[in-house]
Scaffold this motif. Structure first.
Motif, short mmCIF file in Angstrom:
data_model
loop_
_atom_site.label_atom_id
_atom_site.label_comp_id
_atom_site.label_asym_id
_atom_site.label_seq_id
_atom_site.Cartn_x
_atom_site.Cartn_y
_atom_site.Cartn_z
N ILE A 99 1.00 -1.24 -0.02
CA ILE A 99 -0.42 0.37 -0.05
C ILE A 99 0.86 1.41 -0.58
O ILE A 99 0.84 2.40 -0.78
CB ILE A 99 -0.97 0.11 1.21
CG1 ILE A 99 -2.24 -0.96 1.45
CG2 ILE A 99 -0.99 1.15 1.29
CD1 ILE A 99 -3.14 -1.39 1.87
N SER A 100 1.93 1.76 1.21
CA SER A 100 2.86 2.20 1.08
C SER A 100 3.63 2.78 -0.60
O SER A 100 4.02 4.06 -0.63
CB SER A 100 3.78 2.14 1.93
OG SER A 100 4.50 3.29 2.25
N LEU A 109 1.27 4.23 -2.69
CA LEU A 109 0.68 5.03 -2.32
C LEU A 109 1.71 6.55 -3.22
O LEU A 109 1.47 7.09 -3.61
CB LEU A 109 -0.21 5.68 -1.12
CG LEU A 109 -0.67 6.40 -0.02
CD1 LEU A 109 -1.76 7.37 -1.10
CD2 LEU A 109 -0.71 6.51 1.04
N PHE A 118 1.45 6.67 -6.27
CA PHE A 118 0.71 7.27 -6.83
C PHE A 118 0.91 9.02 -6.23
O PHE A 118 0.20 9.90 -7.30
CB PHE A 118 -0.84 6.58 -6.22
CG PHE A 118 -2.24 7.77 -6.09
CD1 PHE A 118 -2.18 7.20 -7.46
CD2 PHE A 118 -2.03 8.59 -5.47
CE1 PHE A 118 -3.98 7.96 -8.10
CE2 PHE A 118 -4.12 9.68 -5.95
CZ PHE A 118 -4.51 9.22 -6.46
N LEU A 119 1.21 9.03 -5.37
CA LEU A 119 1.76 10.62 -5.07
C LEU A 119 2.55 11.49 -6.38
O LEU A 119 2.21 13.08 -6.37
CB LEU A 119 2.33 10.62 -3.30
CG LEU A 119 1.21 10.80 -2.73
CD1 LEU A 119 1.55 10.24 -1.16
CD2 LEU A 119 -0.18 11.29 -2.72
N GLY A 121 -0.16 14.65 0.23
CA GLY A 121 -0.04 13.16 0.93
C GLY A 121 -1.37 12.97 1.78
O GLY A 121 -2.23 11.97 1.23
N GLY A 170 -4.25 10.33 0.71
CA GLY A 170 -4.57 8.67 1.54
C GLY A 170 -5.66 8.73 1.75
O GLY A 170 -6.47 7.88 1.91
N ALA A 179 -8.06 8.49 -1.43
CA ALA A 179 -8.14 6.56 -1.04
C ALA A 179 -8.74 5.93 -0.46
O ALA A 179 -9.87 5.27 -0.61
CB ALA A 179 -6.89 6.31 -1.68
N PHE A 224 -4.51 5.34 5.75
CA PHE A 224 -4.75 5.90 4.19
C PHE A 224 -4.08 7.24 4.47
O PHE A 224 -3.34 7.91 3.78
CB PHE A 224 -5.35 5.54 3.67
CG PHE A 224 -5.42 4.49 3.19
CD1 PHE A 224 -5.04 4.13 1.17
CD2 PHE A 224 -5.43 3.29 3.40
CE1 PHE A 224 -5.09 2.73 0.75
CE2 PHE A 224 -5.53 2.07 2.75
CZ PHE A 224 -4.54 1.34 1.62
N GLY A 258 -0.52 9.06 3.93
CA GLY A 258 -0.24 9.58 2.68
C GLY A 258 0.35 10.60 3.28
O GLY A 258 1.51 11.38 2.67
#
Length: 136
Positions: free
Chosen positions: A67-68, A71, A74-75, A84, A88, A91, A125, A129
């Protein structure tokens, strides 16, 4: 997915963000909502003792790392704490919680259990983020 180089990813931040899910989970599923979560799942203390904790916690950490990593990709490289945390939260609430909601409806799980579990993911999340945005 935004293109970014491996150099723009702080892997220590990725690790810490994944680890943060355990800190939140420890508080969430013990002090804050532990008893209600056990009731909604029909678990008792014996059920909790009989779980394979190495498999559960090891698997959960690997999934949190995934996930991290996704993420932070994605950022993108131009991230900050606000971007972030906002991404987060978005999402967690609009992808994870809503997807869980669909499953919970078909599995006929309780609304209370949904809010406990979905709430954990929204908070997790959001913090992940934030960590990934701030700690570049």
């Amino acid at each position: 997915m935004l293109a970014q180089s491996a150099e723009s990813i702080n892997y220590l931040a990725v690790f810490v963000a994944a680890l943060s899910s355990f800190v939140i989970g420890g508080l969430w599923y013990s002090l804050l909502f532990g008893k209600a979560w056990m009731v909604e799942n029909n678990f008792d203390e014996e059920d909790m003792k009989n779980g394979h904790m190495g498999k559960i916690f090891g698997g959960a950490f690997i999934l949190s790392l995934i996930i991290s990593i996704v993420l932070v990709l994605f950022l993108g490289p131009d991230r900050n704490g606000m971007i972030g945390a906002s991404a987060g939260f978005t999402a967690g609430l609009f992808w994870v919680a809503t997807a869980m909601g669909i499953t919970y409806l078909f599995e006929r799980k309780s609304t209370k259990l949904f809010f406990i579990n979905a709430g954990y993911h929204v908070v997790t999340f959001t913090l992940m983020g934030f960590i990934l945005g701030v700690w570049r």
